[in-house]
Design a protein around this motif. Structure first.
Motif, PDB file in Angstrom:
ATOM      1  N   ASN A 287      72.104 117.745 -24.690  1.00  0.00           N
ATOM      2  CA  ASN A 287      72.357 117.350 -23.309  1.00  0.00           C
ATOM      3  C   ASN A 287      72.572 115.835 -23.276  1.00  0.00           C
ATOM      4  O   ASN A 287      71.637 115.065 -23.415  1.00  0.00           O
ATOM      5  CB  ASN A 287      71.147 117.735 -22.445  1.00  0.00           C
ATOM      6  N   ALA A 288      73.842 115.421 -23.110  1.00  0.00           N
ATOM      7  CA  ALA A 288      74.160 113.987 -23.130  1.00  0.00           C
ATOM      8  C   ALA A 288      74.078 113.359 -21.744  1.00  0.00           C
ATOM      9  O   ALA A 288      74.288 112.165 -21.584  1.00  0.00           O
ATOM     10  CB  ALA A 288      75.556 113.778 -23.709  1.00  0.00           C
ATOM     11  N   GLY A 289      73.807 114.160 -20.722  1.00  0.00           N
ATOM     12  CA  GLY A 289      73.814 113.627 -19.357  1.00  0.00           C
ATOM     13  C   GLY A 289      75.191 113.760 -18.733  1.00  0.00           C
ATOM     14  O   GLY A 289      75.318 114.054 -17.555  1.00  0.00           O
ATOM     15  N   PHE A 290      76.246 113.570 -19.561  1.00  0.00           N
ATOM     16  CA  PHE A 290      77.616 113.765 -19.051  1.00  0.00           C
ATOM     17  C   PHE A 290      78.233 115.015 -19.676  1.00  0.00           C
ATOM     18  O   PHE A 290      79.334 115.414 -19.323  1.00  0.00           O
ATOM     19  CB  PHE A 290      78.485 112.540 -19.342  1.00  0.00           C
ATOM     20  N   LYS A 291      77.518 115.636 -20.600  1.00  0.00           N
ATOM     21  CA  LYS A 291      78.055 116.790 -21.318  1.00  0.00           C
ATOM     22  C   LYS A 291      76.887 117.611 -21.840  1.00  0.00           C
ATOM     23  O   LYS A 291      75.866 117.049 -22.257  1.00  0.00           O
ATOM     24  CB  LYS A 291      78.908 116.272 -22.489  1.00  0.00           C
ATOM     25  N   LEU A 292      77.039 118.929 -21.818  1.00  0.00           N
ATOM     26  CA  LEU A 292      75.984 119.828 -22.302  1.00  0.00           C
ATOM     27  C   LEU A 292      76.655 120.849 -23.202  1.00  0.00           C
ATOM     28  O   LEU A 292      77.505 121.615 -22.744  1.00  0.00           O
ATOM     29  CB  LEU A 292      75.328 120.523 -21.106  1.00  0.00           C
ATOM     30  N   ALA A 293      76.322 120.843 -24.494  1.00  0.00           N
ATOM     31  CA  ALA A 293      77.073 121.710 -25.415  1.00  0.00           C
ATOM     32  C   ALA A 293      76.203 122.190 -26.565  1.00  0.00           C
ATOM     33  O   ALA A 293      75.258 121.509 -26.967  1.00  0.00           O
ATOM     34  CB  ALA A 293      78.279 120.942 -25.960  1.00  0.00           C
ATOM     35  N   PRO A 294      76.558 123.361 -27.124  1.00  0.00           N
ATOM     36  CA  PRO A 294      75.852 123.824 -28.327  1.00  0.00           C
ATOM     37  C   PRO A 294      76.404 123.072 -29.540  1.00  0.00           C
ATOM     38  O   PRO A 294      77.593 122.771 -29.585  1.00  0.00           O
ATOM     39  CB  PRO A 294      76.246 125.308 -28.407  1.00  0.00           C
ATOM     40  N   VAL A 295      75.539 122.772 -30.509  1.00  0.00           N
ATOM     41  CA  VAL A 295      76.035 122.108 -31.720  1.00  0.00           C
ATOM     42  C   VAL A 295      75.796 122.958 -32.962  1.00  0.00           C
ATOM     43  O   VAL A 295      76.346 122.677 -34.015  1.00  0.00           O
ATOM     44  CB  VAL A 295      75.425 120.691 -31.902  1.00  0.00           C
ATOM     45  N   ASP A 296      74.994 124.010 -32.829  1.00  0.00           N
ATOM     46  CA  ASP A 296      74.760 124.899 -33.969  1.00  0.00           C
ATOM     47  C   ASP A 296      74.252 126.244 -33.475  1.00  0.00           C
ATOM     48  O   ASP A 296      73.480 126.297 -32.508  1.00  0.00           O
ATOM     49  CB  ASP A 296      73.730 124.280 -34.921  1.00  0.00           C
ATOM     50  N   THR A 297      74.690 127.325 -34.131  1.00  0.00           N
ATOM     51  CA  THR A 297      74.245 128.670 -33.767  1.00  0.00           C
ATOM     52  C   THR A 297      73.760 129.361 -35.044  1.00  0.00           C
ATOM     53  O   THR A 297      74.508 129.478 -36.002  1.00  0.00           O
ATOM     54  CB  THR A 297      75.398 129.480 -33.135  1.00  0.00           C
TER      55      THR A 297
ATOM     56  N   GLY B 297      70.007 128.172 -20.941  1.00  0.00           N
ATOM     57  CA  GLY B 297      70.135 129.589 -21.280  1.00  0.00           C
ATOM     58  C   GLY B 297      71.577 130.075 -21.147  1.00  0.00           C
ATOM     59  O   GLY B 297      72.039 130.893 -21.943  1.00  0.00           O
ATOM     60  N   VAL B 298      72.291 129.554 -20.145  1.00  0.00           N
ATOM     61  CA  VAL B 298      73.710 129.924 -19.967  1.00  0.00           C
ATOM     62  C   VAL B 298      74.516 129.419 -21.169  1.00  0.00           C
ATOM     63  O   VAL B 298      75.308 130.161 -21.757  1.00  0.00           O
ATOM     64  CB  VAL B 298      74.277 129.344 -18.643  1.00  0.00           C
ATOM     65  N   ILE B 299      74.289 128.168 -21.566  1.00  0.00           N
ATOM     66  CA  ILE B 299      75.011 127.600 -22.724  1.00  0.00           C
ATOM     67  C   ILE B 299      74.653 128.382 -23.990  1.00  0.00           C
ATOM     68  O   ILE B 299      75.525 128.699 -24.815  1.00  0.00           O
ATOM     69  CB  ILE B 299      74.677 126.099 -22.897  1.00  0.00           C
ATOM     70  N   GLY B 300      73.371 128.726 -24.139  1.00  0.00           N
ATOM     71  CA  GLY B 300      72.939 129.515 -25.298  1.00  0.00           C
ATOM     72  C   GLY B 300      73.644 130.860 -25.347  1.00  0.00           C
ATOM     73  O   GLY B 300      74.114 131.299 -26.404  1.00  0.00           O
ATOM     74  N   ARG B 301      73.765 131.499 -24.197  1.00  0.00           N
ATOM     75  CA  ARG B 301      74.421 132.821 -24.158  1.00  0.00           C
ATOM     76  C   ARG B 301      75.928 132.711 -24.408  1.00  0.00           C
ATOM     77  O   ARG B 301      76.530 133.612 -24.986  1.00  0.00           O
ATOM     78  CB  ARG B 301      74.137 133.504 -22.813  1.00  0.00           C
ATOM     79  N   LEU B 302      76.538 131.600 -23.980  1.00  0.00           N
ATOM     80  CA  LEU B 302      77.966 131.396 -24.294  1.00  0.00           C
ATOM     81  C   LEU B 302      78.156 131.301 -25.812  1.00  0.00           C
ATOM     82  O   LEU B 302      79.095 131.872 -26.376  1.00  0.00           O
ATOM     83  CB  LEU B 302      78.496 130.120 -23.624  1.00  0.00           C
ATOM     84  N   ALA B 303      77.238 130.591 -26.484  1.00  0.00           N
ATOM     85  CA  ALA B 303      77.323 130.472 -27.946  1.00  0.00           C
ATOM     86  C   ALA B 303      77.065 131.826 -28.607  1.00  0.00           C
ATOM     87  O   ALA B 303      77.687 132.170 -29.611  1.00  0.00           O
ATOM     88  CB  ALA B 303      76.324 129.432 -28.444  1.00  0.00           C
ATOM     89  N   MET B 304      76.141 132.605 -28.020  1.00  0.00           N
ATOM     90  CA  MET B 304      75.860 133.940 -28.567  1.00  0.00           C
ATOM     91  C   MET B 304      77.086 134.844 -28.408  1.00  0.00           C
ATOM     92  O   MET B 304      77.429 135.609 -29.316  1.00  0.00           O
ATOM     93  CB  MET B 304      74.651 134.550 -27.848  1.00  0.00           C
TER      94      MET B 304
END
Length: 431
Positions: A50-60, A406-413
């Motif tokens: 969570n960068a504050g301007f961006k929220l992204a998965p970096v590893d699954t 959890g939404v970002i986690g599920r997108l990566a899943m």
């Protein structure tokens, strides 16, 4: 105990949070329809930044080994999800065999096995742990630091099945990421369910395939929410011809790093972000924080130290690294008692079951935190009062922030399920 969210004050993450909360029914319906078409991985964990301007998965990770970090409050969710997962695959299942990593005597990892056993036992299964490590020739009982024990038993392979002495499982759960290759003992098993499938192991899997699938998922999700998919997607390039020890293929690396940094700079300019962009170069297969370096300036690649070259040349299980993924670096603005932190989301079947913060006091906001010295602090995902709270100001409510993780986690899943379908060696081709 909820970490102080230093990202709570400003930034597009708050707008994203608001958009996600406002769209909750549409999001849940979207996931529901996706899971009608695609099979989720049996279990997985996702590192989110969570960068504050961006929220992204970096590893699954498709073989998560930190189940011991889930708190007792999270266990009911994990047990329910385990029940749902098993019911779908083998409703009459009675026995489950868990196959752990070889030669791993790390007490945290063994506690993770004990927790997995506990979860599936409460889901109504007889669970035993069967090792394929050739050194284990008789049952071995290992004491755990917090009390309790783990028993590792030697696996017995018959012509068609895998089991233990006096134990015939219907389902075999791998908690071994196969980074050393697929052992013969696990091949040609057609009468039992092997989860995850063998092609989910690091001997076959590539991070670049995963993030290619994630890019597709993020575009479709971005369209649903009306947002720029870049806000949830780390851009990447791949270079498949590097030899760090011989200092060969560095042109490919330099060109790709330079191109990606230029793309990130353009995005930062578009959003008025003053931070300095960076990229992370990682081995394209394998996990556990090996073969990773942060590059802030392409000139740095011309002066890599021998120590860095050696680190980059050695991947998981001691293999040489020749293919790397160059990933847009996502800094983390999360803090836990002034130490840099990143959320890790744990899922089983299609459900978020919990998670924790990976915290490292000696690492910077743009560095890999999966390194010796990291600590794990539970996330408040699973307390009953932690459902999203509509009407709260964005950034002010931890449950809302956790829902977003959890939404970002599920997108990566979901991306992992696309990826496994695309790489399945036994997939039927309808073209």
């Amino acid at each position: 105990m909820v970490p102080h969210l230093t990202t709570a004050l400003t930034g597009p993450t708050n707008e994203l949070e608001q958009r996600v909360l406002d769209s909750m029914p549409a999001i849940e319906r979207w996931f529901r329809l996706e899971w009608m078409e695609h099979t989720p991985p049996f279990y997985c964990s996702v590192d989110v930044r969570n960068a504050g301007f961006k929220l992204a998965p970096v590893d699954t990770n498709l073989y998560p080994g930190g189940w011991n970090n889930l708190t007792p409050e999270m266990l009911p969710l994990a047990v329910q999800s385990a029940m749902a997962a098993i019911e779908k695959i083998c409703p009459e299942a009675k026995n489950l065999l868990v196959i752990p990593e070889n030669n791993n005597r790390n007490s945290f990892y063994l506690s993770n096995l004990a927790q997995l056993k506990r979860i599936f036992h409460m889901a109504g299964l007889n669970v035993r742990i069967g090792s394929i490590d050739p050194d284990i020739k008789s049952p071995k009982t290992i004491e755990l630091p917090g009390g309790g024990t783990v028993v590792l038993e030697p696996v017995i392979r018959t012509k068609r099945r895998l089991g233990l002495k006096d134990f015939d499982p219907c389902t075999i759960l791998l908690n071994n990421d196969l980074s050393s290759g697929i052992p013969g003992i696990l091949e040609d098993i057609h009468e039992q369910y092997l989860l995850p499938p063998l092609h989910a192991g690091w001997s076959v899997r590539r991070k670049s395939n995963h993030f290619k699938s994630y890019e597709e998922v993020s575009k479709r999700f971005g369209k649903l929410l009306g947002i720029d998919p870049w806000l949830i997607n780390p851009m990447f390039n791949v270079c498949g011809e590097v030899d760090f020890s011989a200092n060969e293929g560095m042109e490919c690396l330099t060109t790709n790093v330079d191109a990606l940094l230029a793309k990130v700079r353009k995005k930062y300019k578009e959003y008025g972000i003053s931070e300095k962009p960076f990229v992370v170069v990682k081995a394209d297969n394998g996990t556990s924080g090996m073969g990773i370096m942060t590059v802030r300036d392409v000139k740095d690649l011309a002066h890599l130290s021998d120590k860095t070259r050696l680190k980059m040349d050695t991947g998981q299980a001691g293999g040489h690294v020749h293919q790397v993924i160059i990933q847009e670096g996502v800094m983390t603005a999360e803090r836990m008692n002034d130490a840099v932190a990143e959320p890790v989301v744990y899922m089983m079947d299609r459900y978020v079951v919990g998670g924790f913060y990976r915290v490292h006091a000696e690492r910077g906001i743009d560095e890999n935190l999966n390194a010796p010295g990291s600590q794990y602090v539970p996330l408040a995902f699973a307390e009953s009062t932690r459902l999203p709270q509509p009407g709260e100001k964005p950034g002010a409510s931890a449950p809302n922030r956790f829902y977003m993780y959890g939404v970002i986690g599920r997108l990566a899943m979901l991306a992992a399920s696309y990826e496994l379908e695309a790489t399945d060696p036994e997939a039927e081709d309808y073209d």
